[in-house]
Design an enzyme around this catalytic site. Sequence first.
Site, PDB file in Angstrom:
ATOM      1  N   CYS A 120      42.391   8.760  61.542  1.00  9.11           N
ATOM      2  CA  CYS A 120      42.088   9.353  62.850  1.00  9.11           C
ATOM      3  C   CYS A 120      40.591   9.465  63.096  1.00  9.11           C
ATOM      4  O   CYS A 120      40.161   9.662  64.235  1.00  9.11           O
ATOM      5  CB  CYS A 120      42.716  10.738  62.962  1.00  9.11           C
ATOM      6  N   HIS A 261      40.103  15.248  68.381  1.00  6.57           N
ATOM      7  CA  HIS A 261      41.266  14.461  67.956  1.00  6.57           C
ATOM      8  C   HIS A 261      42.531  15.134  68.474  1.00  6.57           C
ATOM      9  O   HIS A 261      42.655  16.360  68.450  1.00  6.57           O
ATOM     10  CB  HIS A 261      41.294  14.375  66.428  1.00  6.57           C
ATOM     11  N   ASN A 291      49.988  11.980  68.533  1.00  6.42           N
ATOM     12  CA  ASN A 291      48.831  11.620  67.710  1.00  6.42           C
ATOM     13  C   ASN A 291      48.793  10.101  67.577  1.00  6.42           C
ATOM     14  O   ASN A 291      49.670   9.508  66.948  1.00  6.42           O
ATOM     15  CB  ASN A 291      48.972  12.292  66.344  1.00  6.42           C
TER      16      ASN A 291
HETATM   17  N1  ACO Z   1      62.076  19.632  64.015  1.00 10.98           N
HETATM   18  C1  ACO Z   1      62.599  20.756  63.506  1.00 10.98           C
HETATM   19  N2  ACO Z   1      62.225  21.269  62.318  1.00 10.98           N
HETATM   20  C2  ACO Z   1      61.271  20.620  61.636  1.00 10.98           C
HETATM   21  C3  ACO Z   1      60.677  19.427  62.129  1.00 10.98           C
HETATM   22  C4  ACO Z   1      61.125  18.922  63.357  1.00 10.98           C
HETATM   23  N3  ACO Z   1      60.615  17.788  63.883  1.00 10.98           N
HETATM   24  N4  ACO Z   1      59.765  19.016  61.245  1.00 10.98           N
HETATM   25  C5  ACO Z   1      59.766  19.878  60.233  1.00 10.98           C
HETATM   26  N5  ACO Z   1      60.673  20.849  60.460  1.00 10.98           N
HETATM   27  C6  ACO Z   1      60.987  21.979  59.616  1.00 10.98           C
HETATM   28  C7  ACO Z   1      60.683  21.672  58.174  1.00 10.98           C
HETATM   29  O1  ACO Z   1      61.778  21.085  57.532  1.00 10.98           O
HETATM   30  C8  ACO Z   1      60.371  23.021  57.624  1.00 10.98           C
HETATM   31  O2  ACO Z   1      61.577  23.700  57.342  1.00 10.98           O
HETATM   32  P1  ACO Z   1      61.705  24.554  56.014  1.00 10.98           P
HETATM   33  O3  ACO Z   1      60.694  25.646  56.138  1.00 10.98           O
HETATM   34  O4  ACO Z   1      63.126  25.020  56.077  1.00 10.98           O
HETATM   35  O5  ACO Z   1      61.423  23.623  54.898  1.00 10.98           O
HETATM   36  C9  ACO Z   1      59.719  23.720  58.786  1.00 10.98           C
HETATM   37  O6  ACO Z   1      60.143  23.049  59.980  1.00 10.98           O
HETATM   38  C10 ACO Z   1      58.212  23.623  58.721  1.00 10.98           C
HETATM   39  O7  ACO Z   1      57.766  24.385  59.774  1.00 10.98           O
HETATM   40  P2  ACO Z   1      56.332  24.975  59.750  1.00 10.98           P
HETATM   41  O8  ACO Z   1      55.880  25.232  58.360  1.00 10.98           O
HETATM   42  O9  ACO Z   1      56.283  26.109  60.675  1.00 10.98           O
HETATM   43  O10 ACO Z   1      55.508  23.761  60.323  1.00 10.98           O
HETATM   44  P3  ACO Z   1      54.007  23.819  60.744  1.00 10.98           P
HETATM   45  O11 ACO Z   1      53.729  24.985  61.594  1.00 10.98           O
HETATM   46  O12 ACO Z   1      53.122  23.587  59.547  1.00 10.98           O
HETATM   47  O13 ACO Z   1      53.908  22.535  61.673  1.00 10.98           O
HETATM   48  C11 ACO Z   1      52.983  20.340  61.655  1.00 10.98           C
HETATM   49  C12 ACO Z   1      54.077  21.270  61.126  1.00 10.98           C
HETATM   50  C13 ACO Z   1      53.168  20.179  63.132  1.00 10.98           C
HETATM   51  C14 ACO Z   1      53.108  18.970  60.983  1.00 10.98           C
HETATM   52  C15 ACO Z   1      51.590  20.925  61.366  1.00 10.98           C
HETATM   53  O14 ACO Z   1      51.504  21.331  60.028  1.00 10.98           O
HETATM   54  C16 ACO Z   1      50.440  19.986  61.671  1.00 10.98           C
HETATM   55  O15 ACO Z   1      50.203  19.600  62.806  1.00 10.98           O
HETATM   56  N6  ACO Z   1      49.618  19.626  60.681  1.00 10.98           N
HETATM   57  C17 ACO Z   1      48.421  18.827  60.883  1.00 10.98           C
HETATM   58  C18 ACO Z   1      48.691  17.394  61.136  1.00 10.98           C
HETATM   59  C19 ACO Z   1      47.403  16.653  61.441  1.00 10.98           C
HETATM   60  O16 ACO Z   1      46.455  17.195  61.973  1.00 10.98           O
HETATM   61  N7  ACO Z   1      47.295  15.401  61.121  1.00 10.98           N
HETATM   62  C20 ACO Z   1      46.040  14.701  61.433  1.00 10.98           C
HETATM   63  C21 ACO Z   1      45.852  13.588  60.644  1.00 10.98           C
HETATM   64  S1  ACO Z   1      47.110  12.370  60.838  1.00 10.98           S
HETATM   65  C22 ACO Z   1      46.408  10.902  60.327  1.00 10.98           C
HETATM   66  O17 ACO Z   1      45.335  10.859  59.800  1.00 10.98           O
HETATM   67  C23 ACO Z   1      47.157   9.616  60.526  1.00 10.98           C
END
Ligand code: ACO
Length: 334
Positions: A120, A261, A291
């Site tokens: 990214c 980003h 993204n």
């Molecule tokens: N729908 C429903 N539930 C989901 C989904 C979904 N699509 N995806 C995950 N869950 C569940 C998981 O299984 C997990 O359940 P569990 O707790 O029972 O195991 C739970 O939701 C996780 O939820 P949270 O911990 O609240 O998730 P979080 O608030 O951390 O959000 C996210 C996840 C959106 C991925 C976030 O962490 C994020 O945006 N991180 C940064 C990503 C980023 O910036 N990437 C940039 C670089 S990418 C690149 O370089 C190519």
Amino acid sequence: MSDETSSQHQVCIAGTGSYLPERVLTNADLEKIVETSDEWIFSRTGIRERRIAAEGEFTSHMASKAGAKALEQAGITADQVELIIVATITPDTLTPATACYVQQQLGAFGAVAFDISAACSGFLYAMKLAKRLISDGAFSNALIIGAEKLSTFINWEDRNTCVLFGDGAGAAVLRRAAPEEGSILATEMGTDGRLCHLIQIPGGGSALPITPENIGQHLASLTMMGKEVFKHAVNRMKESAEKVIERAGLKPEDIALVVPHQANLRIIDAIAERLSVPPERVFVNLQKYGNTSAAAVAIALDEANRSGAIKRGEHVVMVVFGAGLTWAAAAVRW
Ligand code: ACO
């Protein structure tokens, strides 16, 4: 890594362009593919829909379309382009570089063309590189492009990742600036290879080739430890944005627009708050595209530019973060 000591020429952004594929994949569509909901996706990320490239539409095709628009706006013809850098983690082929296909498609046969891989952060890595090569006099202009066809590298059975990403391309033309024109004031980039494991496409390279035995394991798909990435993203983006703001001699109130980003609205809000920039001065379009990795900040910059959200003479700060881990920022007088 910081910059700008012996610059001989000021460098401006003379034009921007972007291209998004036609096909829209909404959160409701994803509800039919994996166990998820519009409510979960939107509340955790801010994303409503993303674009998916057509069959036969490659990263280079999207890159060339975005690049052609940027060239048109800059008033530079393809045969005048001296340097093409494509930032991508989803190249058409492992070799040659996607930039070579772009050179062919645009007919920019006088240009040196190569790719960079910084996820990214790639578009701002390309910006710093091109800026330096122009300011040092090696080239008088450059077409820099962030382009991704992430849909090829997504495991569509993994709800942790498949809801986050999309396809698209954004581009900018950099050239030597006249004294009265805007310029790229400061750039910053950094890497922490100790955190390689947080975001990866583990298979398909020399470390882990795809074989008949492992073909069903989705090894050539993106994996991410989202929560860990989130923490680092906020800290690194804040630090690098602060560095370019300070080095450009600016204060938060001088910044007309932050173009970050486009990964997660909660990350963007956290950074805006830590930089003391109000939300109305932060550009957000991730609700439409998700993204798009290296393309995201480039598409956002083009939309901000073409919508009139940035005016001549105003200050813009771009800041990005991605796999590597990598991060980068740039402060620009438009
Ligand atoms: N729908 C429903 N539930 C989901 C989904 C979904 N699509 N995806 C995950 N869950 C569940 C998981 O299984 C997990 O359940 P569990 O707790 O029972 O195991 C739970 O939701 C996780 O939820 P949270 O911990 O609240 O998730 P979080 O608030 O951390 O959000 C996210 C996840 C959106 C991925 C976030 O962490 C994020 O945006 N991180 C940064 C990503 C980023 O910036 N990437 C940039 C670089 S990418 C690149 O370089 C190519």
